[in-house]
Design a protein around this motif. Structure first.
Motif, PDB file in Angstrom:
ATOM      1  N   ILE A 131     104.065  -6.625 -42.139  1.00  0.00           N
ATOM      2  CA  ILE A 131     105.232  -7.126 -42.865  1.00  0.00           C
ATOM      3  C   ILE A 131     105.218  -8.645 -42.963  1.00  0.00           C
ATOM      4  O   ILE A 131     104.891  -9.324 -41.997  1.00  0.00           O
ATOM      5  CB  ILE A 131     106.523  -6.735 -42.102  1.00  0.00           C
ATOM      6  N   THR A 132     105.600  -9.153 -44.118  1.00  0.00           N
ATOM      7  CA  THR A 132     105.942 -10.574 -44.235  1.00  0.00           C
ATOM      8  C   THR A 132     107.432 -10.640 -44.555  1.00  0.00           C
ATOM      9  O   THR A 132     107.853 -10.337 -45.669  1.00  0.00           O
ATOM     10  CB  THR A 132     105.161 -11.256 -45.378  1.00  0.00           C
ATOM     11  N   PRO A 133     108.267 -11.019 -43.576  1.00  0.00           N
ATOM     12  CA  PRO A 133     109.710 -11.054 -43.827  1.00  0.00           C
ATOM     13  C   PRO A 133     110.071 -12.115 -44.862  1.00  0.00           C
ATOM     14  O   PRO A 133     109.362 -13.106 -45.027  1.00  0.00           O
ATOM     15  CB  PRO A 133     110.301 -11.422 -42.459  1.00  0.00           C
ATOM     16  N   SER A 134     111.179 -11.885 -45.534  1.00  0.00           N
ATOM     17  CA  SER A 134     111.725 -12.841 -46.493  1.00  0.00           C
ATOM     18  C   SER A 134     111.810 -14.239 -45.863  1.00  0.00           C
ATOM     19  O   SER A 134     112.231 -14.399 -44.713  1.00  0.00           O
ATOM     20  CB  SER A 134     113.129 -12.353 -46.890  1.00  0.00           C
ATOM     21  N   TRP A 135     111.373 -15.250 -46.629  1.00  0.00           N
ATOM     22  CA  TRP A 135     111.499 -16.657 -46.258  1.00  0.00           C
ATOM     23  C   TRP A 135     110.789 -17.024 -44.949  1.00  0.00           C
ATOM     24  O   TRP A 135     111.236 -17.898 -44.217  1.00  0.00           O
ATOM     25  CB  TRP A 135     112.989 -17.074 -46.223  1.00  0.00           C
TER      26      TRP A 135
ATOM     27  N   GLY B  28     116.116 -11.795 -38.808  1.00  0.00           N
ATOM     28  CA  GLY B  28     117.326 -11.351 -39.506  1.00  0.00           C
ATOM     29  C   GLY B  28     117.301  -9.861 -39.794  1.00  0.00           C
ATOM     30  O   GLY B  28     117.182  -9.051 -38.891  1.00  0.00           O
ATOM     31  N   LEU B  29     117.422  -9.497 -41.082  1.00  0.00           N
ATOM     32  CA  LEU B  29     117.501  -8.089 -41.465  1.00  0.00           C
ATOM     33  C   LEU B  29     116.146  -7.381 -41.415  1.00  0.00           C
ATOM     34  O   LEU B  29     116.063  -6.180 -41.623  1.00  0.00           O
ATOM     35  CB  LEU B  29     118.069  -7.963 -42.879  1.00  0.00           C
ATOM     36  N   THR B  30     115.070  -8.136 -41.160  1.00  0.00           N
ATOM     37  CA  THR B  30     113.725  -7.548 -41.175  1.00  0.00           C
ATOM     38  C   THR B  30     113.252  -7.249 -39.758  1.00  0.00           C
ATOM     39  O   THR B  30     113.625  -7.938 -38.801  1.00  0.00           O
ATOM     40  CB  THR B  30     112.757  -8.515 -41.888  1.00  0.00           C
TER      41      THR B  30
ATOM     42  N   LEU C  26     115.170  -2.479 -33.902  1.00  0.00           N
ATOM     43  CA  LEU C  26     116.471  -3.017 -33.482  1.00  0.00           C
ATOM     44  C   LEU C  26     117.635  -2.333 -34.175  1.00  0.00           C
ATOM     45  O   LEU C  26     118.772  -2.425 -33.717  1.00  0.00           O
ATOM     46  CB  LEU C  26     116.526  -4.533 -33.733  1.00  0.00           C
ATOM     47  N   THR C  27     117.365  -1.649 -35.279  1.00  0.00           N
ATOM     48  CA  THR C  27     118.456  -1.036 -36.045  1.00  0.00           C
ATOM     49  C   THR C  27     118.237   0.446 -36.340  1.00  0.00           C
ATOM     50  O   THR C  27     119.188   1.154 -36.675  1.00  0.00           O
ATOM     51  CB  THR C  27     118.619  -1.728 -37.412  1.00  0.00           C
TER      52      THR C  27
END
Ligand code: 1HN
Length: 351
Positions: free
Chosen positions: A140-144, A211-213, A251-252
Protein backbone atom coordinates in the motif's frame (compact mmCIF):
# COMPACT_ATOMS: atom_id res chain seq x y z
CA UNK A 1 -40.57 6.38 -38.10
CA UNK A 2 -43.00 8.07 -35.73
CA UNK A 3 -44.57 11.31 -36.85
CA UNK A 4 -42.88 14.30 -35.17
CA UNK A 5 -44.64 15.54 -32.04
CA UNK A 6 -46.84 18.55 -32.89
CA UNK A 7 -44.88 20.68 -30.42
CA UNK A 8 -41.44 19.50 -31.59
CA UNK A 9 -40.60 22.72 -33.42
CA UNK A 10 -41.70 24.84 -30.45
CA UNK A 11 -39.55 22.76 -28.12
CA UNK A 12 -36.47 22.95 -30.34
CA UNK A 13 -36.90 26.71 -30.51
CA UNK A 14 -37.13 26.85 -26.70
CA UNK A 15 -33.94 24.79 -26.32
CA UNK A 16 -31.92 26.88 -28.73
CA UNK A 17 -33.22 30.19 -27.37
CA UNK A 18 -32.32 29.32 -23.76
CA UNK A 19 -29.00 27.58 -24.47
CA UNK A 20 -27.02 30.89 -24.32
CA UNK A 21 -28.31 31.32 -20.75
CA UNK A 22 -26.88 27.88 -19.81
CA UNK A 23 -30.31 26.37 -19.39
CA UNK A 24 -31.20 22.85 -20.55
CA UNK A 25 -34.46 20.83 -20.39
CA UNK A 26 -34.29 18.05 -17.81
CA UNK A 27 -37.03 16.03 -19.52
CA UNK A 28 -34.75 15.33 -22.49
CA UNK A 29 -32.11 13.62 -20.30
CA UNK A 30 -34.08 12.39 -17.28
CA UNK A 31 -33.95 8.70 -18.19
CA UNK A 32 -30.19 8.73 -18.73
CA UNK A 33 -29.64 10.74 -15.53
CA UNK A 34 -31.63 8.34 -13.38
CA UNK A 35 -31.24 4.91 -15.03
CA UNK A 36 -33.35 1.97 -13.89
CA UNK A 37 -30.07 0.12 -13.36
CA UNK A 38 -26.37 0.95 -13.83
CA UNK A 39 -25.44 1.29 -17.50
CA UNK A 40 -21.66 1.48 -17.23
CA UNK A 41 -19.73 2.45 -20.36
CA UNK A 42 -16.93 0.26 -18.97
CA UNK A 43 -16.60 -3.04 -20.89
CA UNK A 44 -15.31 -6.46 -19.77
CA UNK A 45 -11.69 -6.78 -20.88
CA UNK A 46 -8.80 -9.25 -20.45
CA UNK A 47 -5.10 -8.38 -20.77
CA UNK A 48 -3.04 -11.53 -21.41
CA UNK A 49 0.38 -11.14 -19.81
CA UNK A 50 2.13 -12.83 -22.72
CA UNK A 51 0.76 -10.06 -24.97
CA UNK A 52 1.55 -7.19 -22.57
CA UNK A 53 5.03 -8.26 -21.44
CA UNK A 54 6.86 -7.62 -24.75
CA UNK A 55 5.57 -4.03 -24.73
CA UNK A 56 6.65 -3.56 -21.12
CA UNK A 57 10.16 -4.73 -22.05
CA UNK A 58 10.18 -2.39 -25.05
CA UNK A 59 9.18 0.44 -22.71
CA UNK A 60 12.18 -0.61 -20.61
CA UNK A 61 14.44 0.09 -23.59
CA UNK A 62 12.66 3.26 -24.66
CA UNK A 63 12.72 5.17 -21.35
CA UNK A 64 14.34 4.93 -17.91
CA UNK A 65 12.23 4.75 -14.73
CA UNK A 66 13.67 8.09 -13.62
CA UNK A 67 12.88 9.83 -16.89
CA UNK A 68 9.37 8.40 -16.97
CA UNK A 69 8.94 9.10 -13.20
CA UNK A 70 6.74 5.99 -13.26
CA UNK A 71 7.27 3.59 -16.19
CA UNK A 72 3.77 2.20 -16.51
CA UNK A 73 1.59 0.81 -19.27
CA UNK A 74 -1.95 1.81 -18.38
CA UNK A 75 -4.63 -0.88 -18.60
CA UNK A 76 -7.15 1.39 -20.26
CA UNK A 77 -10.72 0.24 -20.57
CA UNK A 78 -11.68 0.32 -24.28
CA UNK A 79 -15.08 1.70 -23.24
CA UNK A 80 -13.37 4.71 -21.62
CA UNK A 81 -10.87 5.82 -24.29
CA UNK A 82 -8.38 8.53 -23.36
CA UNK A 83 -9.36 8.51 -19.68
CA UNK A 84 -6.58 6.32 -18.23
CA UNK A 85 -9.29 4.41 -16.40
CA UNK A 86 -10.05 0.71 -16.05
CA UNK A 87 -13.46 1.50 -14.50
CA UNK A 88 -15.23 4.84 -14.14
CA UNK A 89 -13.57 5.36 -10.75
CA UNK A 90 -10.34 3.32 -10.83
CA UNK A 91 -7.02 3.36 -12.59
CA UNK A 92 -4.82 0.29 -13.20
CA UNK A 93 -1.43 -0.11 -14.84
CA UNK A 94 1.55 -2.44 -15.02
CA UNK A 95 4.77 -0.85 -13.79
CA UNK A 96 8.28 -2.01 -14.73
CA UNK A 97 11.48 -1.36 -12.82
CA UNK A 98 14.85 -2.66 -14.01
CA UNK A 99 17.93 -3.54 -11.92
CA UNK A 100 19.53 -0.48 -10.31
CA UNK A 101 16.75 1.94 -11.30
CA UNK A 102 14.98 4.43 -9.04
CA UNK A 103 11.47 5.82 -9.47
CA UNK A 104 11.82 9.14 -7.60
CA UNK A 105 10.06 10.01 -4.36
CA UNK A 106 6.81 11.99 -4.51
CA UNK A 107 3.42 12.09 -2.83
CA UNK A 108 -0.16 12.66 -3.88
CA UNK A 109 -3.68 12.57 -2.53
CA UNK A 110 -4.48 9.48 -4.61
CA UNK A 111 -4.10 6.18 -2.72
CA UNK A 112 -2.20 3.41 -4.47
CA UNK A 113 -1.91 -0.33 -4.19
CA UNK A 114 0.80 -2.50 -5.70
CA UNK A 115 0.31 -6.16 -6.44
CA UNK A 116 3.55 -7.87 -7.41
CA UNK A 117 3.26 -9.78 -10.69
CA UNK A 118 6.80 -10.77 -11.73
CA UNK A 119 10.28 -10.73 -10.18
CA UNK A 120 11.73 -10.44 -6.68
CA UNK A 121 13.99 -7.84 -5.13
CA UNK A 122 12.57 -4.47 -6.04
CA UNK A 123 11.39 -2.36 -3.13
CA UNK A 124 9.02 0.45 -2.38
CA UNK A 125 9.69 2.88 0.44
CA UNK A 126 6.83 4.47 2.38
CA UNK A 127 7.58 7.00 5.10
CA UNK A 128 11.15 5.81 5.56
CA UNK A 129 10.48 2.06 5.62
CA UNK A 130 11.20 -0.22 2.68
CA UNK A 131 9.22 -3.28 1.66
CA UNK A 132 10.90 -5.83 -0.58
CA UNK A 133 8.60 -7.06 -3.33
CA UNK A 134 7.89 -10.73 -3.99
CA UNK A 135 5.28 -12.12 -6.40
CA UNK A 136 1.82 -12.11 -4.80
CA UNK A 137 2.66 -9.47 -2.17
CA UNK A 138 0.12 -6.68 -1.71
CA UNK A 139 1.68 -3.31 -0.86
CA UNK A 140 0.00 0.00 0.00
CA UNK A 141 0.97 3.60 -0.61
CA UNK A 142 -1.29 5.65 1.69
CA UNK A 143 -2.72 8.96 0.53
CA UNK A 144 -0.24 11.87 0.84
CA UNK A 145 2.77 9.76 1.89
CA UNK A 146 6.13 10.05 0.14
CA UNK A 147 7.00 6.92 -1.83
CA UNK A 148 9.81 5.86 -4.11
CA UNK A 149 10.62 2.58 -5.77
CA UNK A 150 13.99 1.02 -6.50
CA UNK A 151 15.43 -2.31 -7.53
CA UNK A 152 18.26 -4.50 -6.32
CA UNK A 153 16.83 -7.39 -8.35
CA UNK A 154 18.80 -9.33 -10.96
CA UNK A 155 16.06 -8.96 -13.57
CA UNK A 156 12.90 -7.01 -14.35
CA UNK A 157 10.24 -6.54 -11.66
CA UNK A 158 6.64 -5.84 -12.67
CA UNK A 159 3.68 -4.97 -10.51
CA UNK A 160 0.05 -3.99 -10.90
CA UNK A 161 -0.70 -0.44 -9.75
CA UNK A 162 -4.25 0.28 -8.62
CA UNK A 163 -5.13 3.90 -7.83
CA UNK A 164 -8.29 5.89 -7.14
CA UNK A 165 -7.21 8.48 -9.74
CA UNK A 166 -10.53 8.86 -11.64
CA UNK A 167 -12.44 9.15 -8.37
CA UNK A 168 -10.12 11.87 -7.03
CA UNK A 169 -10.25 13.64 -10.40
CA UNK A 170 -14.06 13.55 -10.31
CA UNK A 171 -14.01 15.11 -6.84
CA UNK A 172 -11.40 17.73 -7.89
CA UNK A 173 -9.41 16.76 -4.82
CA UNK A 174 -5.98 16.08 -6.32
CA UNK A 175 -2.75 17.57 -4.95
CA UNK A 176 0.78 16.27 -5.57
CA UNK A 177 4.33 17.21 -4.66
CA UNK A 178 7.83 16.01 -5.50
CA UNK A 179 10.21 15.12 -2.69
CA UNK A 180 13.45 17.09 -2.33
CA UNK A 181 15.29 13.75 -2.36
CA UNK A 182 15.27 11.13 -5.10
CA UNK A 183 15.06 8.25 -2.60
CA UNK A 184 13.91 8.45 0.99
CA UNK A 185 16.41 7.84 3.77
CA UNK A 186 15.68 4.52 5.44
CA UNK A 187 14.45 5.31 8.96
CA UNK A 188 13.19 1.92 10.14
CA UNK A 189 14.15 -1.72 9.62
CA UNK A 190 12.16 -3.61 7.03
CA UNK A 191 9.25 -5.49 8.62
CA UNK A 192 8.76 -3.03 11.51
CA UNK A 193 5.19 -2.17 10.51
CA UNK A 194 4.28 -5.83 10.07
CA UNK A 195 5.73 -6.66 13.51
CA UNK A 196 3.75 -3.80 15.11
CA UNK A 197 0.41 -4.35 13.45
CA UNK A 198 0.46 -7.68 11.58
CA UNK A 199 0.14 -10.23 14.39
CA UNK A 200 -3.33 -9.50 15.79
CA UNK A 201 -1.66 -7.10 18.20
CA UNK A 202 -1.12 -3.35 18.17
CA UNK A 203 0.98 -0.79 20.04
CA UNK A 204 -0.41 0.07 23.47
CA UNK A 205 -0.27 3.84 22.91
CA UNK A 206 -0.67 6.19 20.00
CA UNK A 207 -2.63 6.28 16.77
CA UNK A 208 -1.74 4.48 13.56
CA UNK A 209 0.67 6.38 11.30
CA UNK A 210 -1.51 6.75 8.19
CA UNK A 211 -4.92 8.06 9.29
CA UNK A 212 -7.70 6.16 7.50
CA UNK A 213 -5.19 3.82 5.80
CA UNK A 214 -3.82 0.57 7.19
CA UNK A 215 -0.57 0.88 9.18
CA UNK A 216 0.61 -2.33 7.46
CA UNK A 217 1.84 -1.40 4.06
CA UNK A 218 3.05 -4.82 2.90
CA UNK A 219 0.92 -7.97 3.15
CA UNK A 220 3.17 -10.91 2.19
CA UNK A 221 1.77 -13.52 -0.17
CA UNK A 222 2.94 -16.51 1.86
CA UNK A 223 0.60 -15.58 4.72
CA UNK A 224 -2.44 -14.95 2.50
CA UNK A 225 -1.75 -18.14 0.57
CA UNK A 226 -1.48 -20.21 3.74
CA UNK A 227 -4.81 -18.92 5.05
CA UNK A 228 -6.58 -19.81 1.80
CA UNK A 229 -4.95 -23.24 1.66
CA UNK A 230 -6.07 -24.11 5.18
CA UNK A 231 -9.60 -22.89 4.59
CA UNK A 232 -9.85 -24.87 1.35
CA UNK A 233 -8.89 -27.96 3.32
CA UNK A 234 -10.87 -27.39 6.51
CA UNK A 235 -13.88 -25.14 5.85
CA UNK A 236 -16.88 -24.95 3.48
CA UNK A 237 -16.18 -23.51 0.03
CA UNK A 238 -18.54 -20.71 -1.06
CA UNK A 239 -20.55 -21.52 -4.22
CA UNK A 240 -19.93 -18.05 -5.70
CA UNK A 241 -16.49 -17.06 -4.44
CA UNK A 242 -14.66 -20.29 -3.64
CA UNK A 243 -12.45 -19.40 -0.67
CA UNK A 244 -12.27 -15.59 -0.55
CA UNK A 245 -10.85 -13.28 2.10
CA UNK A 246 -10.65 -9.51 2.21
CA UNK A 247 -7.53 -7.71 3.37
CA UNK A 248 -8.12 -5.52 6.42
CA UNK A 249 -6.79 -2.51 8.22
CA UNK A 250 -6.01 -4.28 11.52
CA UNK A 251 -6.85 -1.15 13.53
CA UNK A 252 -10.41 -0.94 12.22
CA UNK A 253 -11.32 -4.23 10.55
CA UNK A 254 -12.27 -2.14 7.52
CA UNK A 255 -10.65 -1.94 4.11
CA UNK A 256 -6.90 -1.26 3.94
CA UNK A 257 -7.51 2.06 2.17
CA UNK A 258 -10.56 4.31 2.50
CA UNK A 259 -11.25 4.16 -1.23
CA UNK A 260 -10.22 0.63 -2.20
CA UNK A 261 -10.96 -2.87 -0.96
CA UNK A 262 -8.66 -5.77 -1.83
CA UNK A 263 -9.31 -9.49 -1.88
CA UNK A 264 -7.59 -12.79 -2.46
CA UNK A 265 -9.43 -15.94 -3.36
CA UNK A 266 -8.74 -19.55 -4.13
CA UNK A 267 -10.91 -21.47 -6.57
CA UNK A 268 -10.41 -25.16 -5.78
CA UNK A 269 -9.80 -27.60 -8.65
CA UNK A 270 -13.11 -28.32 -10.41
CA UNK A 271 -14.75 -25.08 -9.18
CA UNK A 272 -17.80 -24.12 -11.24
CA UNK A 273 -19.02 -20.91 -9.59
CA UNK A 274 -22.53 -19.49 -9.50
CA UNK A 275 -23.27 -16.08 -11.07
CA UNK A 276 -23.38 -12.78 -9.21
CA UNK A 277 -23.40 -9.06 -9.89
CA UNK A 278 -22.24 -6.07 -7.86
CA UNK A 279 -22.19 -2.33 -8.35
CA UNK A 280 -18.46 -1.96 -7.72
CA UNK A 281 -16.44 -2.72 -10.86
CA UNK A 282 -13.57 -5.04 -9.93
CA UNK A 283 -10.06 -5.56 -11.30
CA UNK A 284 -8.44 -9.02 -11.09
CA UNK A 285 -4.80 -10.15 -11.19
CA UNK A 286 -4.26 -13.89 -11.67
CA UNK A 287 -1.66 -15.16 -9.22
CA UNK A 288 -1.52 -18.90 -9.85
CA UNK A 289 -3.34 -21.44 -11.99
CA UNK A 290 -5.80 -21.19 -14.84
CA UNK A 291 -9.52 -20.69 -15.17
CA UNK A 292 -12.20 -18.74 -16.97
CA UNK A 293 -14.59 -15.93 -16.22
CA UNK A 294 -17.94 -15.56 -17.97
CA UNK A 295 -19.30 -12.01 -18.05
CA UNK A 296 -22.62 -10.76 -19.44
CA UNK A 297 -25.00 -7.83 -19.43
CA UNK A 298 -28.22 -7.89 -21.46
CA UNK A 299 -26.79 -10.26 -24.02
CA UNK A 300 -24.68 -13.32 -24.69
CA UNK A 301 -21.93 -13.91 -22.17
CA UNK A 302 -18.30 -13.31 -23.01
CA UNK A 303 -15.81 -15.98 -21.99
CA UNK A 304 -12.28 -15.02 -20.96
CA UNK A 305 -9.73 -17.76 -20.32
CA UNK A 306 -7.02 -16.63 -17.93
CA UNK A 307 -3.67 -17.86 -16.64
CA UNK A 308 -0.92 -16.58 -14.34
CA UNK A 309 -0.23 -12.79 -14.50
CA UNK A 310 -3.25 -12.06 -16.70
CA UNK A 311 -5.53 -9.16 -15.71
CA UNK A 312 -9.23 -8.64 -16.28
CA UNK A 313 -12.02 -6.27 -15.27
CA UNK A 314 -15.64 -7.06 -14.38
CA UNK A 315 -17.61 -3.80 -14.80
CA UNK A 316 -20.44 -2.60 -12.56
CA UNK A 317 -23.63 -4.66 -12.61
CA UNK A 318 -22.37 -7.22 -15.12
CA UNK A 319 -23.25 -10.80 -14.22
CA UNK A 320 -20.11 -12.88 -13.79
CA UNK A 321 -19.14 -16.40 -12.83
CA UNK A 322 -15.76 -18.00 -12.25
CA UNK A 323 -14.62 -21.48 -13.20
CA UNK A 324 -11.38 -23.36 -12.76
CA UNK A 325 -10.76 -27.01 -13.55
CA UNK A 326 -7.17 -27.06 -12.29
CA UNK A 327 -7.65 -24.56 -9.42
CA UNK A 328 -6.32 -21.00 -9.22
CA UNK A 329 -5.60 -18.01 -6.96
CA UNK A 330 -6.96 -14.53 -7.80
CA UNK A 331 -6.19 -11.12 -6.31
CA UNK A 332 -8.75 -8.39 -6.89
CA UNK A 333 -9.59 -4.83 -5.92
CA UNK A 334 -12.50 -2.44 -6.23
CA UNK A 335 -13.78 0.80 -4.73
CA UNK A 336 -16.44 -0.99 -2.67
CA UNK A 337 -15.65 1.02 0.52
CA UNK A 338 -16.81 4.19 -1.27
CA UNK A 339 -20.19 2.66 -2.11
CA UNK A 340 -20.48 1.34 1.44
CA UNK A 341 -19.60 4.69 3.01
CA UNK A 342 -22.35 6.28 0.90
CA UNK A 343 -24.85 3.51 1.68
CA UNK A 344 -25.36 2.66 -2.01
CA UNK A 345 -23.57 -0.67 -2.42
CA UNK A 346 -25.58 -3.46 -4.05
CA UNK A 347 -24.73 -7.07 -4.67
CA UNK A 348 -26.92 -9.88 -5.96
CA UNK A 349 -26.09 -13.53 -5.81
CA UNK A 350 -27.93 -15.39 -8.57
CA UNK A 351 -28.37 -19.12 -8.96
C1 1HN B 1 2.15 6.84 -9.17
O1 1HN B 1 2.62 7.68 -8.24
C2 1HN B 1 2.62 5.53 -9.21
O2 1HN B 1 3.96 5.79 -7.29
C3 1HN B 1 2.13 4.66 -10.15
O3 1HN B 1 4.29 4.05 -8.50
C4 1HN B 1 1.17 5.04 -11.05
C5 1HN B 1 -0.23 6.76 -11.96
C6 1HN B 1 -0.66 8.05 -11.98
C7 1HN B 1 -0.21 8.95 -11.03
C8 1HN B 1 0.71 8.57 -10.08
C9 1HN B 1 3.70 5.10 -8.25
C10 1HN B 1 0.71 6.35 -11.04
C11 1HN B 1 1.18 7.26 -10.09
Amino acid sequence: MNAPHPDAAMRQQLYSDMAPLNLTPLWESLHALVPLKPASPCVPTLWKYEHVRPFLMRAGEAITAEEAVRRVLVLENPGLPGQSSITQSLYAGLQLILPGEVAPSHRHVQSALRFIVEGTGAYTAVNGERATMRPGDFIITPSWTFHDHGSKAAGPVVWLDGLDIPLVRFLDAGFAENDTRKSQTVMRAEGTSLARYGHNMAPVRGDGPFGLTSPIFSYPYERSREALQRLERDAPVDDWDGVKLRYINPLTGGSPMPTMATFMQRLPAGFDGRPWRQTDGAVFSVVEGHGEVLIERDGPSQRFKYGPRDHFVIPSWHTARLKSSAGCVLFSFSDRPVYQALGIHREERLS
